[in-house]
Enzyme design. Sequence first.
Site, PDB file in Angstrom:
ATOM      1  N   SER A 143       0.861  -1.184   0.000  1.00 56.07           N
ATOM      2  CA  SER A 143       0.000   0.000   0.000  1.00 56.07           C
ATOM      3  C   SER A 143       0.899   1.236   0.000  1.00 56.07           C
ATOM      4  O   SER A 143       1.744   1.384   0.887  1.00 56.07           O
ATOM      5  CB  SER A 143      -0.886  -0.034   1.253  1.00 56.07           C
ATOM      6  OG  SER A 143      -1.631   1.152   1.377  1.00 56.07           O
ATOM      7  N   LYS A 151      -1.157  -0.896  -4.368  1.00 56.61           N
ATOM      8  CA  LYS A 151      -2.348  -0.135  -3.953  1.00 56.61           C
ATOM      9  C   LYS A 151      -1.918   1.309  -3.759  1.00 56.61           C
ATOM     10  O   LYS A 151      -1.001   1.591  -2.983  1.00 56.61           O
ATOM     11  CB  LYS A 151      -2.905  -0.733  -2.659  1.00 56.61           C
ATOM     12  CG  LYS A 151      -3.944   0.129  -1.962  1.00 56.61           C
ATOM     13  CD  LYS A 151      -4.662  -0.664  -0.886  1.00 56.61           C
ATOM     14  CE  LYS A 151      -4.800   0.116   0.401  1.00 56.61           C
ATOM     15  NZ  LYS A 151      -5.481  -0.672   1.451  1.00 56.61           N
ATOM     16  N   LYS A 164      -2.839   5.122  -2.668  1.00 59.74           N
ATOM     17  CA  LYS A 164      -3.777   5.959  -1.913  1.00 59.74           C
ATOM     18  C   LYS A 164      -4.147   7.159  -2.773  1.00 59.74           C
ATOM     19  O   LYS A 164      -3.260   7.779  -3.378  1.00 59.74           O
ATOM     20  CB  LYS A 164      -3.125   6.423  -0.613  1.00 59.74           C
ATOM     21  CG  LYS A 164      -2.892   5.300   0.387  1.00 59.74           C
ATOM     22  CD  LYS A 164      -4.206   4.825   0.976  1.00 59.74           C
ATOM     23  CE  LYS A 164      -3.959   3.833   2.105  1.00 59.74           C
ATOM     24  NZ  LYS A 164      -5.228   3.382   2.696  1.00 59.74           N
ATOM     25  N   ASP A 204      -7.077   3.294  -3.269  1.00 60.34           N
ATOM     26  CA  ASP A 204      -7.803   3.336  -1.989  1.00 60.34           C
ATOM     27  C   ASP A 204      -8.057   4.791  -1.605  1.00 60.34           C
ATOM     28  O   ASP A 204      -7.114   5.551  -1.386  1.00 60.34           O
ATOM     29  CB  ASP A 204      -6.987   2.633  -0.895  1.00 60.34           C
ATOM     30  CG  ASP A 204      -7.741   2.537   0.430  1.00 60.34           C
ATOM     31  OD1 ASP A 204      -8.901   2.985   0.503  1.00 60.34           O
ATOM     32  OD2 ASP A 204      -7.152   1.992   1.404  1.00 60.34           O
ATOM     33  N   GLU A 229     -11.068   1.081  -3.643  1.00 60.88           N
ATOM     34  CA  GLU A 229     -11.393   0.744  -2.251  1.00 60.88           C
ATOM     35  C   GLU A 229     -12.021   1.955  -1.549  1.00 60.88           C
ATOM     36  O   GLU A 229     -11.482   3.063  -1.613  1.00 60.88           O
ATOM     37  CB  GLU A 229     -10.094   0.314  -1.547  1.00 60.88           C
ATOM     38  CG  GLU A 229     -10.272  -0.107  -0.099  1.00 60.88           C
ATOM     39  CD  GLU A 229      -8.955  -0.594   0.528  1.00 60.88           C
ATOM     40  OE1 GLU A 229      -8.002  -0.907  -0.224  1.00 60.88           O
ATOM     41  OE2 GLU A 229      -8.873  -0.639   1.766  1.00 60.88           O
ATOM     42  N   ASP A 253     -13.838  -1.347   2.796  1.00 67.38           N
ATOM     43  CA  ASP A 253     -12.945  -1.490   3.950  1.00 67.38           C
ATOM     44  C   ASP A 253     -13.699  -0.929   5.162  1.00 67.38           C
ATOM     45  O   ASP A 253     -14.404  -1.678   5.861  1.00 67.38           O
ATOM     46  CB  ASP A 253     -11.639  -0.728   3.649  1.00 67.38           C
ATOM     47  CG  ASP A 253     -10.670  -0.629   4.822  1.00 67.38           C
ATOM     48  OD1 ASP A 253     -11.010  -1.060   5.930  1.00 67.38           O
ATOM     49  OD2 ASP A 253      -9.550  -0.099   4.633  1.00 67.38           O
ATOM     50  N   LYS A 264     -10.067  -6.778   7.785  1.00 66.83           N
ATOM     51  CA  LYS A 264      -9.081  -6.499   8.836  1.00 66.83           C
ATOM     52  C   LYS A 264      -9.664  -7.042  10.126  1.00 66.83           C
ATOM     53  O   LYS A 264     -10.777  -6.653  10.509  1.00 66.83           O
ATOM     54  CB  LYS A 264      -8.845  -4.986   8.972  1.00 66.83           C
ATOM     55  CG  LYS A 264      -8.229  -4.325   7.738  1.00 66.83           C
ATOM     56  CD  LYS A 264      -8.125  -2.816   7.897  1.00 66.83           C
ATOM     57  CE  LYS A 264      -7.544  -2.190   6.632  1.00 66.83           C
ATOM     58  NZ  LYS A 264      -7.606  -0.713   6.659  1.00 66.83           N
ATOM     59  N   GLY A 295      -4.372  -4.207   5.989  1.00 69.20           N
ATOM     60  CA  GLY A 295      -3.306  -3.963   6.962  1.00 69.20           C
ATOM     61  C   GLY A 295      -3.505  -2.628   7.634  1.00 69.20           C
ATOM     62  O   GLY A 295      -4.247  -1.771   7.148  1.00 69.20           O
TER      63      GLY A 295
HETATM   64  O1  OSB Z   1      -7.222   1.970   4.356  1.00 63.87           O
HETATM   65  O2  OSB Z   1      -6.213   0.132   4.233  1.00 63.87           O
HETATM   66  C1  OSB Z   1      -6.292   1.254   4.704  1.00 63.87           C
HETATM   67  C2  OSB Z   1      -3.212   2.009   6.845  1.00 63.87           C
HETATM   68  C3  OSB Z   1      -3.798   2.655   7.911  1.00 63.87           C
HETATM   69  C4  OSB Z   1      -5.156   2.873   7.904  1.00 63.87           C
HETATM   70  C5  OSB Z   1      -5.935   2.441   6.835  1.00 63.87           C
HETATM   71  C6  OSB Z   1      -5.364   1.767   5.764  1.00 63.87           C
HETATM   72  C7  OSB Z   1      -3.971   1.588   5.760  1.00 63.87           C
HETATM   73  C8  OSB Z   1      -3.251   0.978   4.654  1.00 63.87           C
HETATM   74  C9  OSB Z   1      -1.897   0.392   4.957  1.00 63.87           C
HETATM   75  O3  OSB Z   1      -3.637   0.989   3.510  1.00 63.87           O
HETATM   76  C10 OSB Z   1      -1.840  -1.065   4.750  1.00 63.87           C
HETATM   77  C11 OSB Z   1      -0.554  -1.614   5.331  1.00 63.87           C
HETATM   78  O4  OSB Z   1       0.460  -1.579   4.652  1.00 63.87           O
HETATM   79  O5  OSB Z   1      -0.567  -2.063   6.492  1.00 63.87           O
HETATM   80 MG    MG Z   2      -8.429   0.907   3.044  1.00 68.91          MG
END
Ligand code: OSB
Ligand code: MG
Length: 397
Positions: free
Chosen positions: A135, A161, A163, A189, A214, A239, A263, A291
Amino acid sequence: MRLEEIQLQFISLPLKTPFATSFGREDTKRAWIITVRGEGIEGYAESVASDLPLYSEETHASVYYAIRDAIIPHLQGNITDPQEISLRLQSIRGNRMAKAAVEMAIWDWFAKSERQPLYRLLGGRDVDRIPVGVSIGIQDSPEQLGAVAESYWKQGYRRLKIKIRPGWDVIPLRLLRARLGDEVPIMADANSAYRLADRDHFKEFEDLHLMMIEQPLAYDDIVDHATLAKTLSTPICLDESIHSVDDARKAWELGALGIINLKVGRVGGYAPSLAIEAFARQHHIPLWCGGMLETGIGRAHNLHLTTLAGFTLPGDTSASDRYFWQDIITEPFALNADGTLTVPTGPGIGVDLDPKRMQEVCTYEETWKIPLGQDDHLNPHLKINRERRFPELDLGR
Ligand code: OSB
Ligand code: MG
């Protein structure tokens, strides 16, 4: 099997590079590490709550009070199956990350008592490697995103992924697609940064051939997501909006959901996670493990869960060195050349805390004794002895 004590250790671990999302930017990973003890065995987990209520409403402070005041009183008496913990905690509303952290530590503890790797108790398969993705936070420029993403792709990560937020979406994604080519699996995401009124804007995403978008809309919505999903051929992955198997079912029935990010912390533990995995499998809904920038403890939990057959897409469980200069476990997770992480095969989660590293990063510690010989786990007024190692509770903000 009885629990004798539960310990909370607050850790503060610098991230190698800041992680920016549509809701905020973090340069330090802070978390509660949970240890449960009983019958000479220890179980570990971590809470995935944040410094501030920006991803969900839970924070380190709320987790502390939920565990101390609401959860611990339910941990007395004989535990014959870790599945029952979730039932004992059912009357506590919300506070899912707090409940999950304790429940997950108890699953580890129980698996160790049976001398089994955790994934066997969870019903996972004997796969030794899990394909993983990465990510990638919001960067300073599209060029920087291109360089960072390309370097992860060359390391072997199976999907990228990215952001996004309004003003950081189609343009950087288009440049990235041009740089890496059509074969690289890319997804986006949004962490709830858009509104249904942006529906026409999402049409511009369609020729990027994303695996999925996402959580584009509100964190507590499934209705608008259903409306948006009907206008797009790119699948919507949820999510933030999914907290239970019932949420997943409703979102599926409404057509709001094409793919699920699971999660364990967000849904309140392994018991609800197993229900969602079974639901996804039954309805052939693609599923992957999300994650929360976990330390090696949470990362080990995620790998055990991902051995279940319902997990059909690479998740966000990247190697330790993608986040930290030094993890808190003795054998940090490394990326194999084939873009996988290896599932630890020892008892329980199969990883151990590094005591020297914990000394360096732990800023607060508190241990509660759970009285033995009482089956009255429903009396929240029972006095529970406690011991603190630091005078003040300092959650780092
Ligand atoms: O939206 O998936 C998410 C991290 C913190 C809060 C929300 C998210 C995330 C990540 C990181 O996308 C995923 C990772 O590498 O742990
Ligand atoms: Mg997410």
